[in-house]
Design a protein around this motif. Structure first.
Motif, PDB file in Angstrom:
ATOM      1  N   HIS A 230      40.215  47.145  37.755  1.00 53.68           N
ATOM      2  CA  HIS A 230      39.192  48.002  38.377  1.00 53.68           C
ATOM      3  C   HIS A 230      37.776  47.035  38.199  1.00 53.68           C
ATOM      4  O   HIS A 230      38.646  46.937  36.105  1.00 53.68           O
ATOM      5  CB  HIS A 230      38.314  49.259  38.777  1.00 53.68           C
ATOM      6  CG  HIS A 230      38.729  49.789  39.866  1.00 53.68           C
ATOM      7  ND1 HIS A 230      39.305  51.522  39.380  1.00 53.68           N
ATOM      8  CD2 HIS A 230      39.865  50.131  40.679  1.00 53.68           C
ATOM      9  CE1 HIS A 230      39.569  51.937  40.346  1.00 53.68           C
ATOM     10  NE2 HIS A 230      40.105  51.179  41.199  1.00 53.68           N
ATOM     11  N   ILE A 231      37.120  45.788  38.048  1.00 54.92           N
ATOM     12  CA  ILE A 231      36.773  44.971  37.616  1.00 54.92           C
ATOM     13  C   ILE A 231      34.676  45.465  38.150  1.00 54.92           C
ATOM     14  O   ILE A 231      34.765  44.643  39.347  1.00 54.92           O
ATOM     15  CB  ILE A 231      36.807  43.537  37.447  1.00 54.92           C
ATOM     16  CG1 ILE A 231      37.917  43.081  37.239  1.00 54.92           C
ATOM     17  CG2 ILE A 231      35.488  42.815  36.655  1.00 54.92           C
ATOM     18  CD1 ILE A 231      39.014  42.499  37.193  1.00 54.92           C
ATOM     19  N   LEU A 232      33.930  45.613  36.997  1.00 60.60           N
ATOM     20  CA  LEU A 232      32.818  46.210  37.346  1.00 60.60           C
ATOM     21  C   LEU A 232      31.665  45.921  36.720  1.00 60.60           C
ATOM     22  O   LEU A 232      31.606  46.302  35.369  1.00 60.60           O
ATOM     23  CB  LEU A 232      32.690  47.673  37.920  1.00 60.60           C
ATOM     24  CG  LEU A 232      33.403  48.102  39.392  1.00 60.60           C
ATOM     25  CD1 LEU A 232      33.153  50.373  38.510  1.00 60.60           C
ATOM     26  CD2 LEU A 232      32.532  48.058  40.245  1.00 60.60           C
ATOM     27  N   PRO A 233      31.271  44.603  36.505  1.00 56.49           N
ATOM     28  CA  PRO A 233      30.465  44.479  35.452  1.00 56.49           C
ATOM     29  C   PRO A 233      29.220  45.012  34.895  1.00 56.49           C
ATOM     30  O   PRO A 233      28.964  44.964  33.916  1.00 56.49           O
ATOM     31  CB  PRO A 233      29.991  42.886  35.813  1.00 56.49           C
ATOM     32  CG  PRO A 233      31.292  41.832  36.953  1.00 56.49           C
ATOM     33  CD  PRO A 233      31.593  43.565  38.089  1.00 56.49           C
ATOM     34  N   TYR A 234      29.115  45.481  36.420  1.00 56.61           N
ATOM     35  CA  TYR A 234      27.575  46.146  36.096  1.00 56.61           C
ATOM     36  C   TYR A 234      28.142  47.389  34.712  1.00 56.61           C
ATOM     37  O   TYR A 234      27.128  47.714  33.721  1.00 56.61           O
ATOM     38  CB  TYR A 234      27.022  47.433  37.051  1.00 56.61           C
ATOM     39  CG  TYR A 234      25.733  48.158  36.701  1.00 56.61           C
ATOM     40  CD1 TYR A 234      24.590  48.523  36.758  1.00 56.61           C
ATOM     41  CD2 TYR A 234      26.314  49.836  36.742  1.00 56.61           C
ATOM     42  CE1 TYR A 234      24.010  48.897  37.122  1.00 56.61           C
ATOM     43  CE2 TYR A 234      25.358  50.655  36.216  1.00 56.61           C
ATOM     44  CZ  TYR A 234      24.371  50.045  36.031  1.00 56.61           C
ATOM     45  OH  TYR A 234      23.257  50.771  35.929  1.00 56.61           O
ATOM     46  N   TRP A 235      29.277  47.686  34.796  1.00 57.68           N
ATOM     47  CA  TRP A 235      29.766  48.769  34.307  1.00 57.68           C
ATOM     48  C   TRP A 235      30.211  49.074  32.872  1.00 57.68           C
ATOM     49  O   TRP A 235      30.084  49.552  31.834  1.00 57.68           O
ATOM     50  CB  TRP A 235      30.702  50.231  34.450  1.00 57.68           C
ATOM     51  CG  TRP A 235      30.044  51.192  35.927  1.00 57.68           C
ATOM     52  CD1 TRP A 235      30.670  50.677  36.550  1.00 57.68           C
ATOM     53  CD2 TRP A 235      29.123  51.755  35.313  1.00 57.68           C
ATOM     54  NE1 TRP A 235      29.874  51.888  37.968  1.00 57.68           N
ATOM     55  CE2 TRP A 235      29.519  52.213  37.227  1.00 57.68           C
ATOM     56  CE3 TRP A 235      28.436  52.535  34.458  1.00 57.68           C
ATOM     57  CZ2 TRP A 235      27.921  53.592  37.036  1.00 57.68           C
ATOM     58  CZ3 TRP A 235      27.604  53.581  35.080  1.00 57.68           C
ATOM     59  CH2 TRP A 235      27.266  54.014  36.002  1.00 57.68           C
ATOM     60  N   GLU A 236      30.476  47.545  32.608  1.00 57.05           N
ATOM     61  CA  GLU A 236      30.722  46.653  31.508  1.00 57.05           C
ATOM     62  C   GLU A 236      29.884  46.068  30.753  1.00 57.05           C
ATOM     63  O   GLU A 236      29.788  45.002  29.162  1.00 57.05           O
ATOM     64  CB  GLU A 236      31.751  45.157  31.898  1.00 57.05           C
ATOM     65  CG  GLU A 236      32.668  45.770  32.563  1.00 57.05           C
ATOM     66  CD  GLU A 236      34.022  46.352  31.582  1.00 57.05           C
ATOM     67  OE1 GLU A 236      33.792  46.256  30.479  1.00 57.05           O
ATOM     68  OE2 GLU A 236      34.920  46.832  31.719  1.00 57.05           O
ATOM     69  N   LYS A 237      27.976  46.531  30.903  1.00 57.39           N
ATOM     70  CA  LYS A 237      26.981  46.152  30.480  1.00 57.39           C
ATOM     71  C   LYS A 237      27.012  44.468  30.669  1.00 57.39           C
ATOM     72  O   LYS A 237      26.330  43.698  29.747  1.00 57.39           O
ATOM     73  CB  LYS A 237      26.910  46.251  29.130  1.00 57.39           C
ATOM     74  CG  LYS A 237      26.875  47.866  28.924  1.00 57.39           C
ATOM     75  CD  LYS A 237      26.959  48.414  27.491  1.00 57.39           C
ATOM     76  CE  LYS A 237      26.802  49.916  27.660  1.00 57.39           C
ATOM     77  NZ  LYS A 237      28.138  50.073  28.086  1.00 57.39           N
ATOM     78  N   ILE A 238      27.184  43.687  31.890  1.00 52.09           N
ATOM     79  CA  ILE A 238      27.419  42.248  32.192  1.00 52.09           C
ATOM     80  C   ILE A 238      25.965  42.285  32.596  1.00 52.09           C
ATOM     81  O   ILE A 238      25.808  42.515  33.477  1.00 52.09           O
ATOM     82  CB  ILE A 238      28.535  41.809  32.884  1.00 52.09           C
ATOM     83  CG1 ILE A 238      29.196  41.682  31.528  1.00 52.09           C
ATOM     84  CG2 ILE A 238      28.432  40.325  32.782  1.00 52.09           C
ATOM     85  CD1 ILE A 238      30.055  41.956  30.500  1.00 52.09           C
ATOM     86  N   LYS A 239      25.185  40.985  32.607  1.00 52.76           N
ATOM     87  CA  LYS A 239      24.193  40.527  32.936  1.00 52.76           C
ATOM     88  C   LYS A 239      24.501  40.336  33.903  1.00 52.76           C
ATOM     89  O   LYS A 239      25.223  39.433  34.180  1.00 52.76           O
ATOM     90  CB  LYS A 239      23.362  39.402  32.185  1.00 52.76           C
ATOM     91  CG  LYS A 239      22.732  40.907  30.920  1.00 52.76           C
ATOM     92  CD  LYS A 239      21.587  39.524  30.239  1.00 52.76           C
ATOM     93  CE  LYS A 239      22.091  39.497  28.655  1.00 52.76           C
ATOM     94  NZ  LYS A 239      20.716  38.743  28.257  1.00 52.76           N
TER      95      LYS A 239
END
Length: 886
Positions: A230-239
């Motif tokens: 799972h790669i979810l940039p939102y949950w990783e705080k990525i702009k």
């Protein structure tokens, strides 16, 4: 009217221009194909993850999804049981998931159901995903998870072997049907060639984890056919603009680590609404842009993926806060959020919002300015302010149309919207007064200082005194004896005071001052109004004008000489001079209170006077006796008999005049408690008047002019605004634990922006107008603001009492050293509220690890809401320090 129409039109056109020229309505991300490899699907109703959709609804959903994909990802055996019949019917494929938890019994049921489904729907399954983020949640250990994976691998291999044997037997049986050897050989060759062309269907085994869990437990990869990350940039705080390099970096880490393993991006997505996660902002434009760029990237790079998710899931708001509901590429009503090619409309209601905002702004402008003396600059600035307010109203009103609402959100949004109405009216009224006093027309109706008259009407001056300190009343009477006016009397009304200490010195003084001074010692009911009514039996028959002053007022000799001539106009029934105080420098506390009083008499009363709508006060007041008798004398059914009398005179069609020149100076309340008691009486009395006279403010009523209705209603709304300030403070305190422990944010605009806007306008209003009208410096303006804000809780209680309690007793304001020592803390309730609000502010700020903008705004609102209660505490500290110095 021309200025109103001009400002209305120009300000509305400006609003329309800004909407039309906004670049935020449409975006143009790169085009992507409509074909999506796989989509996550949850077969639940909007509001409940325990309530499944019907068979028909699931078929409907999958038929819609089949236009984009032929594969769905399911997350539990229970979900699969509901969805797999439709998958098979439509010829689709599925990644079937097992939901594993720490509860062994639940896992046994899940495994049993999953195995039966694998048997029934083997040909429609692409993979079995044994557990979803089990290690991330720490529900199972890696070894425990591996046991489940190995079990399912063995089970699937057995099914595969059985299917292979069944196919072989079927081929053998079909060959055996041929009657001769040559035909059997030909059939065998045909079937083997067909089987060779058909790829053997094999269901693969995997488990799904966030990408870094695979790096933490690399041995897990040995147990699966492919790696599901799972790669979810939102949950990783990525702009949003940085998601692509982040994704490539993560994907490379996994491929470098597990070179020989196929990799599936089991979840990738971005929410269309909800709170920001530090730099990651949930928005329609970000979702559309990121999903389309991701689809283009997948085609370029050739990786496999599953998008999270097909449809929005409003029920996720319970577990995943205010963002979990919005990950679908379709909303919960099955409407596609954005197309895969061309421009994307991200503000679907913009035209309606623009139209309604401009219309509301125009209405607010018209009703806010009509019947007022304005110039173009005043009208234009007010029109712009009204359009700004209308924009906020529309943004709040559209909230339920773009967010999924649960009961708590409906309550908070509803309360916020209801509270927005009076806050809007009050804010605009303050803004109107600000513009009027700074850039509007100068006042025209203030009483001139050079009035002359041939007439010298008889004035009966009434001085009611209930247990008044003799030395204070003595100063008042001695000043009255020095009036330059010749035709007057003074009725000293000692009421309900049996103690000789209060009476004897005053009676002696009246005898000493001569025939003009009439000493009355009376017993009565009805408090001050009752005493004043009883004194009417003793007035001079020649009296034309009644005048009333408080027992602590020292009057200027020119008071009557300069103001009585205004009564030459027979329509004038009321003349009011301002209140002021001679002990304002006695202590810092009294300096603050005096500054607070000055604002009303130098700002509010001046503006009300322009529209013949002044508030009558029980000191420095003169009334035409004939008009007074006509409307019914003093009423004892309210504790603000003076203001109620003034309103009756206006309802009877008479005129009132005001001067802001000081003709008398009284004494300030001795203590904060006395200060609060006085304001409680005024606010409580205002609600009494509202309840008694409401029919005169109906649109159909002709007893008052529109301008008079406007000023009196606005004045009452000012009381209500302070009361509502306490209500919103309590509501917001209640909501704080929900934000911290549930993770649900609030309808920000409805519950924060009006409060912050009203506070900002109040600050500007106070400091600018105190500077321009009161001529106060910053120091005295600040003290006045502190004193004014400190009364919020008092006014709330008064308004509440006014609506639920009838005929509270009159509480006198202790002045001139008349107060009794109290051991109760007069600001204890303010301390409680300030502590809760500041504590909530700190708690929200400290726990806002995602740096959610809405939470910061809300916490700032809580801090702002604490200021009135902090002001009360500051005033109490000032009082205590003054007592120590004394």
């Amino acid at each position: 009217m021309k200025y109103i129409l001009s400002s209305l039109l120009l300000a509305s056109l400006l609003q329309v221009f800004l909407w039309l020229n906004s670049s935020d309505k449409f975006i143009s991300p790169p085009d992507a194909e409509n074909i999506i490899e796989s989509l996550s699907y949850a077969p639940y109703t909007k509001g409940d993850s325990k309530q499944f959709l019907s068979e028909e609804e699931i078929i409907r959903d999958l038929e819609l999804l089949k236009q984009f994909t032929n594969k769905v990802r399911l997350y539990s055996a229970e979900d699969s049981e509901k969805v797999m019949p439709a998958v098979k019917k439509l010829g689709m494929q599925a990644h079937m998931g097992l939901w594993l938890s720490p509860v062994a019994e639940d896992n046994e049921k899940e495994v049993a159901l999953a195995k039966s489904l694998i048997t029934d729907y083997y040909e429609n399954l692409t993979s079995v995903i044994v557990g979803n983020e089990v290690l991330l949640r720490d529900d199972l250990s890696p070894d425990e998870l591996i046991v489940f994976i190995q079990d399912f691998r063995k089970y699937v291999d057995n099914i595969s072997k059985t299917n292979k044997e069944a196919k072989a037997k079927a081929i053998k049986d079909e060959i055996a049907k041929e009657k001769n050897r040559k035909a059997r050989v030909a059939k065998e060759k045909e079937l083997k060639e067909k089987a060779a062309k058909e790829k053997e269907h094999k269901v693969l085994i995997t488990t799904a984890e966030i990408w870094n869990m695979w790096l933490l437990y690399p041995n897990l990869a040995d147990e699966v056919d492919f790696i599901t990350i799972h790669i979810l940039p939102y949950w990783e705080k990525i702009k949003a603009e940085s998601f692509e390099p982040f994704f490539k970096e993560i994907y490379k880490k996994i491929t470098d680590k597990f070179e020989k393993k196929p990799i599936l991006i089991g979840e990738f997505g971005w929410p269309s609404q909800g709170y920001n996660n530090q730099g990651a902002v949930a928005s329609p434009e970000n979702q559309a842009t990121i999903i389309r760029r991701f689809l283009v990237l997948s085609k370029e790079e050739g990786f496999s993926y599953n998008l999270l998710e097909a449809f929005d899931q409003p029920w996720k708001g319970v577990d995943e806060g205010s963002v979990g509901q919005y990950w679908g590429i379709f909303d919960a009503d099955r409407k596609q959020k954005f197309e895969m090619q061309g421009s994307v409309l991200v503000e679907p209601y913009w035209f309606t919002q623009m139209t309604v905002a401009a219309l509301i702004g125009a209405i607010l402008t018209f009703f806010g300015l009509r019947n007022q003396h304005i110039n173009f600059l005043h009208a234009m600035t007010y029109g712009l302010a009204a359009q700004g307010i209308s924009f906020g109203i529309v943004m709040s009103a559209v909230y339920p149309f773009v967010h999924y609402m649960n009961f708590g959100k409906w309550v908070m949004w509803g309360m916020g919207t209801i509270l927005m109405v009076p806050l809007t009216l009050i804010t605009l009224a303050k803004a109107n007064e600000l513009f009027k006093c700074t850039i509007g027309k100068r006042p025209r109706r203030l009483i001139p200082l050079d009035l002359k008259s041939e007439k010298v009407p008889f004035v009966s001056i009434h001085v009611p005194a209930y247990k008044e300190q003799p030395h204070v009343l003595k100063e008042t009477l001695e000043a009255l004896s020095k009036l330059n006016y010749t035709n007057y009397e003074v009725l000293v009304i000692i009421n309900n005071t049996p103690e000789d200490f209060y009476k004897a010195p005053i009676k002696a003084l009246c005898e000493e001052l001569g025939d003009k001074f009439i000493y009355l010692d009376i017993e009565c009911t009805g408090f001050k109004a009752g005493a004043l009514n009883k004194a009417l039996d003793f007035i001079n028959p020649d009296t034309d004008i009644l005048a009333v002053i408080d027992a602590d007022y020292v009057i200027s000799p020119n008071w009557l000489v300069e103001l009585v001539p205004i009564f030459d106009d027979p329509k004038v029934a009321l003349v009011q001079a301002p209140q002021d105080h001679r002990d304002g420098k006695e202590s810092l506390l009294k300096t603050a209170m005096n500054a607070e009083y000055a604002g009303f008499f130098d700002i509010g009363m001046v503006e009300r006077n322009e529209e013949n709508a002044i508030v009558a006060h029980g000191t420095m007041l003169m009334v035409r006796l004939s008009a007074f008798n006509e409307v019914g004398k003093w009423n004892t059914d309210t504790i603000v008999e003076d203001s109620e009398l003034g309103l009756r005179l206006f309802e009877a069609g008479y005129i009132g005049h005001y001067t802001n020149r000081r003709y008398g100076y009284g004494l300030l309340p001795d203590t904060i408690e006395a200060f609060k008691n006085q304001r409680h009486r005024w606010a409580y009395g205002a609600i009494q008047i509202l309840k008694k006279h409401w029919s005169h403010f109906k649109p159909s009523s002709r007893t008052l002019t529109r301008a008079q209705k406007h000023h009196f209603i606005t004045g009452w709304f000012f009381w209500l605004s302070d009361a509502l300030g306490t209500v919103t403070s309590v509501l917001n305190i209640i909501w704080v634990p929900v934000i911290i422990f549930v993770g649900v944010t609030i309808p920000t605009i409805a519950l924060t922006v009006p409060i912050l806007t009203a506070f900002l306008v109040n600050v500007i209003h106070s400091f600018v107008l105190y500077r321009t009208r009161v001529k106060a410096d910053f120091y005295h303006s600040l003290l006045g603001a502190i004193a004014a804000m400190s009364l919020q809780l008092t006014i709330f209680k008064a308004v509440y009492d006014g609506f639920v309690k009838d005929r509270l007793p009159f509480v006198r304001t202790e002045k001139g050293g008349n107060s009794k020592k109290s051991f109760d803390n007069p600001v204890k309730n303010e301390i409680i509220l300030a502590t809760l609000l500041i504590g909530s502010f700190i708690a929200l700020t400290m726990t806002n690890h995602q740096r959610i903008t809405e939470v910061y705004i809300f916490s700032l609102t809580l801090l702002v809401q604490s200021i009135p209660y902090i002001s009360a505490i500051v005033l109490r500290l000032i009082e205590k320090s003054s007592q120590k110095i004394a």
